[in-house]
Design a protein around this motif. Structure first.
Motif, PDB file in Angstrom:
ATOM      1  N   VAL A  22      42.077  34.193  45.823  1.00  0.00           N
ATOM      2  CA  VAL A  22      41.773  34.473  44.414  1.00  0.00           C
ATOM      3  C   VAL A  22      42.591  33.563  43.507  1.00  0.00           C
ATOM      4  O   VAL A  22      42.079  33.036  42.515  1.00  0.00           O
ATOM      5  CB  VAL A  22      42.016  35.971  44.088  1.00  0.00           C
ATOM      6  N   GLY A  25      41.122  30.292  42.925  1.00  0.00           N
ATOM      7  CA  GLY A  25      39.908  30.265  42.118  1.00  0.00           C
ATOM      8  C   GLY A  25      38.668  30.767  42.833  1.00  0.00           C
ATOM      9  O   GLY A  25      37.568  30.694  42.292  1.00  0.00           O
ATOM     10  N   THR A  26      38.808  31.268  44.020  1.00  0.00           N
ATOM     11  CA  THR A  26      37.675  31.831  44.752  1.00  0.00           C
ATOM     12  C   THR A  26      37.328  33.185  44.147  1.00  0.00           C
ATOM     13  O   THR A  26      38.213  33.922  43.726  1.00  0.00           O
ATOM     14  CB  THR A  26      38.051  32.024  46.239  1.00  0.00           C
ATOM     15  N   GLY A  27      36.058  33.513  44.103  1.00  0.00           N
ATOM     16  CA  GLY A  27      35.634  34.812  43.597  1.00  0.00           C
ATOM     17  C   GLY A  27      36.163  35.943  44.465  1.00  0.00           C
ATOM     18  O   GLY A  27      36.479  35.750  45.641  1.00  0.00           O
ATOM     19  N   THR A  28      36.242  37.139  43.897  1.00  0.00           N
ATOM     20  CA  THR A  28      36.813  38.278  44.613  1.00  0.00           C
ATOM     21  C   THR A  28      36.027  38.610  45.875  1.00  0.00           C
ATOM     22  O   THR A  28      36.617  38.824  46.935  1.00  0.00           O
ATOM     23  CB  THR A  28      36.867  39.518  43.696  1.00  0.00           C
ATOM     24  N   LYS A  29      34.709  38.651  45.776  1.00  0.00           N
ATOM     25  CA  LYS A  29      33.876  38.986  46.952  1.00  0.00           C
ATOM     26  C   LYS A  29      34.064  37.952  48.055  1.00  0.00           C
ATOM     27  O   LYS A  29      34.201  38.285  49.224  1.00  0.00           O
ATOM     28  CB  LYS A  29      32.398  39.063  46.559  1.00  0.00           C
ATOM     29  N   ARG A  30      34.061  36.675  47.676  1.00  0.00           N
ATOM     30  CA  ARG A  30      34.221  35.596  48.659  1.00  0.00           C
ATOM     31  C   ARG A  30      35.622  35.649  49.258  1.00  0.00           C
ATOM     32  O   ARG A  30      35.791  35.434  50.466  1.00  0.00           O
ATOM     33  CB  ARG A  30      33.959  34.237  47.997  1.00  0.00           C
TER      34      ARG A  30
END
Length: 108
Positions: A22, A25-30
């Motif tokens: 996170v 910068g990765t999305g929460t779901k990913r």
């Protein structure tokens, strides 16, 4: 997704990997997916899971692998990446070149 079968160590590992993803910068779901897959692969390699795929047990560990396989891909750099490099080098005729022509021009 934390599971009941995971030990406290694996729960901490999951949260650490998720928070790191996170922060990058990765999305929460990913980030959750990446963390769960990593923890499950570690569990399989250490004999903590009932079933494990052949690739989970015979491949190098996710912690060892790190970014070794990142961004290379099966086909190398994308057309956009090649075009941007050609532009920065000032290669003439780049707008009419396809991906293989750009690769050849950049190899010179």
């Amino acid at each position: 997704m934390p599971q009941a079968a995971w030990s406290n160590k694996r729960e901490r590992q999951y949260e650490h990997i998720k928070s790191s993803a996170v922060k990058r910068g990765t999305g929460t779901k990913r980030a959750e997916e990446i963390a769960a897959r990593t923890v499950n692969k570690e569990r399989a390699q250490h004999g903590e899971s009932r079933t494990a795929s052949k690739t989970s047990t015979q491949d190098m560990s996710p912690s060892r692998r790190g970014g070794l396989r990142s961004h290379g891909g099966a086909q190398g750099r994308t057309y956009k990446q090649l075009y941007a490099e050609a532009a920065s080098r000032g290669i003439k005729g780049r707008s009419s070149m396809n991906k293989s022509a750009l690769e050849k021009a950049l190899a010179r």
